[in-house]
Structure formats: C-alpha cells, structure tokens
Design a protein around this motif. Structure first.
Motif, mmCIF file in Angstrom:
data_model
loop_
_atom_site.group_PDB
_atom_site.id
_atom_site.type_symbol
_atom_site.label_atom_id
_atom_site.label_comp_id
_atom_site.label_asym_id
_atom_site.label_seq_id
_atom_site.Cartn_x
_atom_site.Cartn_y
_atom_site.Cartn_z
ATOM 1 N N ASN A 38 0.826 -1.214 0.000
ATOM 2 C CA ASN A 38 0.000 0.000 0.000
ATOM 3 C C ASN A 38 0.857 1.260 0.000
ATOM 4 O O ASN A 38 0.466 2.283 -0.556
ATOM 5 C CB ASN A 38 -0.944 0.023 1.202
ATOM 6 N N ASP A 40 1.442 3.658 -5.959
ATOM 7 C CA ASP A 40 0.697 4.916 -5.985
ATOM 8 C C ASP A 40 -0.786 4.660 -6.230
ATOM 9 O O ASP A 40 -1.147 3.742 -6.973
ATOM 10 C CB ASP A 40 1.223 5.833 -7.096
ATOM 11 N N ALA A 41 -1.613 5.490 -5.652
ATOM 12 C CA ALA A 41 -3.058 5.409 -5.903
ATOM 13 C C ALA A 41 -3.315 5.846 -7.343
ATOM 14 O O ALA A 41 -2.547 6.604 -7.926
ATOM 15 C CB ALA A 41 -3.813 6.295 -4.927
ATOM 16 N N SER A 42 -4.386 5.363 -7.900
ATOM 17 C CA SER A 42 -4.733 5.682 -9.278
ATOM 18 C C SER A 42 -6.213 6.041 -9.365
ATOM 19 O O SER A 42 -7.017 5.580 -8.572
ATOM 20 C CB SER A 42 -4.454 4.474 -10.176
ATOM 21 N N ASP A 43 -6.532 6.862 -10.357
ATOM 22 C CA ASP A 43 -7.938 7.146 -10.622
ATOM 23 C C ASP A 43 -8.383 6.433 -11.899
ATOM 24 O O ASP A 43 -9.404 6.752 -12.473
ATOM 25 C CB ASP A 43 -8.173 8.661 -10.725
ATOM 26 N N ARG A 61 -7.822 -2.079 -4.463
ATOM 27 C CA ARG A 61 -7.762 -1.112 -3.355
ATOM 28 C C ARG A 61 -7.136 0.211 -3.784
ATOM 29 O O ARG A 61 -7.531 1.267 -3.320
ATOM 30 C CB ARG A 61 -6.928 -1.673 -2.185
ATOM 31 N N LYS A 62 -6.133 0.154 -4.671
ATOM 32 C CA LYS A 62 -5.420 1.363 -5.082
ATOM 33 C C LYS A 62 -6.083 2.081 -6.251
ATOM 34 O O LYS A 62 -5.603 3.113 -6.699
ATOM 35 C CB LYS A 62 -3.964 1.035 -5.436
ATOM 36 N N GLY A 63 -7.186 1.552 -6.777
ATOM 37 C CA GLY A 63 -7.955 2.256 -7.785
ATOM 38 C C GLY A 63 -7.603 1.963 -9.235
ATOM 39 O O GLY A 63 -8.054 2.659 -10.137
#
Length: 135
Positions: A42, A46-49, A92-94
């Motif tokens: 996590n 990196d988070a993603s859209d 979870r990270k999109g």
C-alpha cells in the motif's frame, strides 16, 4: 490519466494471499506475513484514478528470491494466491473497479538468485479477444 497498456513494478517480495484466520474468540485476522506485505505494498504503489471497468488482460511476473539452502526447482506458493494478493491490491489502489474485469491472465513465478530483491511486474492491456463465444 495513465494510458493502456500499463506496466507496474512492485519492488517487494511477492507473497501469496492467505485466508483470514478465524479464532474461537475475537475477530478474524490475516497472518502477519501477509498483513505486512499488504501494508508495505500500500505504501509503495501509488493510488490511481484509472478504475478500469472494461475487459482487460494481464501478464504478471512474480520474481521470488531463492533461499540460500533451497533445493526447490520452483518457488513455493500457489500462483492463484499470488494473483489474488496482487489483484486485491490493484482494486484497493484504484487501478481496477473490480477484478471481475480481468478476462485473461497469464502469470509466471520465477526464482531470482540468492540475495536479489523480489518484485512483481504486471502489465495491464485492454482485452482484444472477442468476449462472446459463438459456436
């Protein structure tokens, strides 16, 4: 926004997903090694859209360091459990709305030389094969 095909490298040793443990008293929990992997992954991914919501195919390499005294010819752990840990992370990270959108998947698990750092590399592409089967 990132374009497909998309390749991600997760620079931590792959771990096979495990089922939650259900104690007689108390609440369910995941084993420490899997929980540690989830927490570390996590942090490094990196988070993603992107939130892909159409059919995709994935190609995955699980590169696992060989233990010094290992006599195994293939890494331990079921490939589908390695996949589950990865797909849950991507959701979870999109990166994915749901892993149901993965319509084709190829994975390989390979040993790295002793002392090398483990990693996972995934390539996500839009599915090009026809989804419907006509007979």
């Amino acid at each position: 926004m990132k374009e497909l095909p998309l390749t991600l490298t997760i620079p931590i040793k792959p771990i096979a997903a495990s089922r939650p443990r259900i104690p007689r008293y108390g609440k369910p929990y995941f084993p420490k090694t899997y929980k540690r992997w989830r927490d570390e992954a996590n942090k490094v991914v990196d988070a993603s859209d992107l939130k892909l919501d159409f059919p995709v195919s994935v190609d995955v390499l699980f590169a696992i360091p060989r233990a010094r005294t290992s006599k195994l010819i293939v890494p331990m752990g079921d490939g589908d459990n390695f996949e589950k840990a990865l797909y849950d992370l991507l959701q979870r990270k999109g990166y994915l709305m749901d892993d149901k959108w993965i319509t084709s998947s190829t994975w390989r698990k390979r040993f790295l030389p002793f002392g090398a750092e483990g990693y996972t590399r995934i390539t996500i592409k839009e599915e090009t094969d026809d989804i419907d089967i006509t007979e």
